[in-house]
Design an enzyme around this catalytic site. Sequence first.
Site, short mmCIF file in Angstrom:
data_model
loop_
_atom_site.label_atom_id
_atom_site.label_comp_id
_atom_site.label_asym_id
_atom_site.label_seq_id
_atom_site.Cartn_x
_atom_site.Cartn_y
_atom_site.Cartn_z
CG HIS A 1 4.49 -11.46 -3.72
ND1 HIS A 1 3.95 -12.72 -3.67
CD2 HIS A 1 5.84 -11.63 -3.74
CE1 HIS A 1 4.92 -13.61 -3.65
NE2 HIS A 1 6.06 -12.99 -3.69
NE ARG B 1 -2.99 1.67 1.68
CZ ARG B 1 -3.20 0.80 0.71
NH1 ARG B 1 -4.23 0.96 -0.11
NH2 ARG B 1 -2.40 -0.24 0.52
#
Length: 656
Positions: free
Chosen positions: A235, A291
């Site tokens: 993942h 971010r």
Amino acid sequence: MFNTILVANRGEIACRVMRTAQRMGIRAVAVYSEADARSMHVAMADDARLLGPAPARDSYLRIDAIIAAAIASGAEAIHPGYGFLSENAEFAQACDAAGIVFIGPPPASIRAMGSKSAAKALMERAGVPLVSGYHGADQAPAVLQREADRIGYPLLIKASAGGGGKGMKVVESAAAFQGCLDLAKGEARSAFGDDHVLLERYLTQPRHIEIQVFADTHGNVVHLFERDCSIQRRHQKVLEEAPAPGMDAARRDAMGRAACDAARAIDYVGAGTVEFIAEGDAFHFMEMNTRLQVEHPVTEAITGQDLVEWQLRVAAGQPLPLAQEDLRIRGHAIEVRLYAEDPAREFAPSTGRVEHLRLPAGDGIRVDTGIRQGDAVSIHYDPMIAKIIAYAPDRDAALARLSRALTGTEIAGPATNLALLRGIAAQAEFRAGGVDTGFIGRHADTLLAPPGPASREVLAAAVVEWLEGHDAVADTADPHSPWGAVSAWRMNGDGYQDIHLADGETTQVVRAHLHPHRWRLDLPGGNAEIDTLAHEDGSRTVWLDGRAFKALVLRRQDRLTVYADGSSHTVYAVDPLAMGGVVEAAAGRVLAPMPGKVLEVLVTPGQVVTRGAVLMMLEAMKVQMRITAPADGTVTAISCQAGDLVEDGAELVLLD
């Protein structure tokens, strides 16, 4: 604009941010842990401040120490990079309280998207499509089990507070749910200090597509198109590209508008990424990362914009440099992440000193790294070594440049995923644009296959390097005596020397006959005359079987790593008289699969266990792993305890 900024991060992202800041005439201050004192980002900075010991919780996660370093260095703003404190609302608030600009979104925006559960609830109210699941506050195991059964299997457990694959587990059945839940919550606590999880239906062949958004304090919001991040392991992203293969203008516009709406809904400022999961004609909101992303260079390549410069300008109160209608896609870019990890051992992180490093260069090639030859990959931090980005006018040309760049990449020391990256770039389905999150698993037989036996070219180059290095005088008392020469010299007859090379589980014996200025080697497949020419960079041109090829052999004692024909292969020169001591570990010895920290020991001496029973929990680089019994047996010895740091291959448990 700021005169001085502090970069509250390390490695390649710290170097990346400082490169733009210094280009803009801004003084860049670095922070570092004791383990990073001689690192690349410290050497690159205009000023650097020590935070504390190696563990991140004692250094890069210490808000008080970072604020103090910023004040002491005269920094007017702090860039958080990504990871560590980059999505921490308390850190952004502490900067504001200290009169320092946080180069990122407001604390309220971070909080709005900091919890995946709360973010999904917000998007649901805004009408953004979601994958069915459970995003509730009740975290009782029985409640989560009931909700999992309602959603159906397979399903995905995800840490609500973070990303990067930490605290994320795929559950195949109801019986496996509680074990996976324990692992996911444990990783979430370690990585983010919060073990809240959410549950989602697991899509079997989805694509992971994200939209880069930017907003300023003047009410402007734009998107800089999409990135396809579908090639993943555990993942976590391995390869990213922009634009996404097969993306049409209507889908791009719809996803871009949805991403900008998400940013407006939380009064966003700065760089952010809205992540979607897409399957068929539908796309679903996953999360928003508040971010800059690891993969931002591919967006920079296709738009011609410096996103860090945009961040600095927005944080200084300036409007966005361009409006939506001024942004265009030009060309195609692909980024791969070179990690210190072992794909053959379920991508276990690898550590150690980088003994040799050659990164690519050339037209259309960009490399972002925080590692130099001689640096060490530490157990304490992310194992990424470098990002290699290829850009060209179209996808086929970008792939060609990427393949050549990977062919020219050389690294020795820790295990890496370089062979996997080369395999992905060469895979026919990927080259045709067929990507989804199950790509690596679907092609595991070829992408993760163990290396084959050493070729004639590898054996020839290794033997020549070994012989050249051993053509020395053993008897220093009489250096001119032929009896003291370590060579194949014979007083009568054909001189030869047998070289034993361990290659995986087999040993190749190559007989070398010394002829004037060249060797004749008895290689698998037939004899060959070998001639070589040494070059100043340490490589050699080798003439073998009617062809000339270039090889670099990196030698560390008895280990010989050969770089030739775009790949590497390691063999070991062994003493045949000592080979009896080279044996595989007994089945009863349970060894550490990676360097890490022992979290919990779950057995005691004398305890009877069955095959697959969990013996202990090990953690490295925020990844938790269950160490299981390889067979039925009785625990006779335990070599470690909770809290111990163990090396790769260390004996943990002995079973009878």
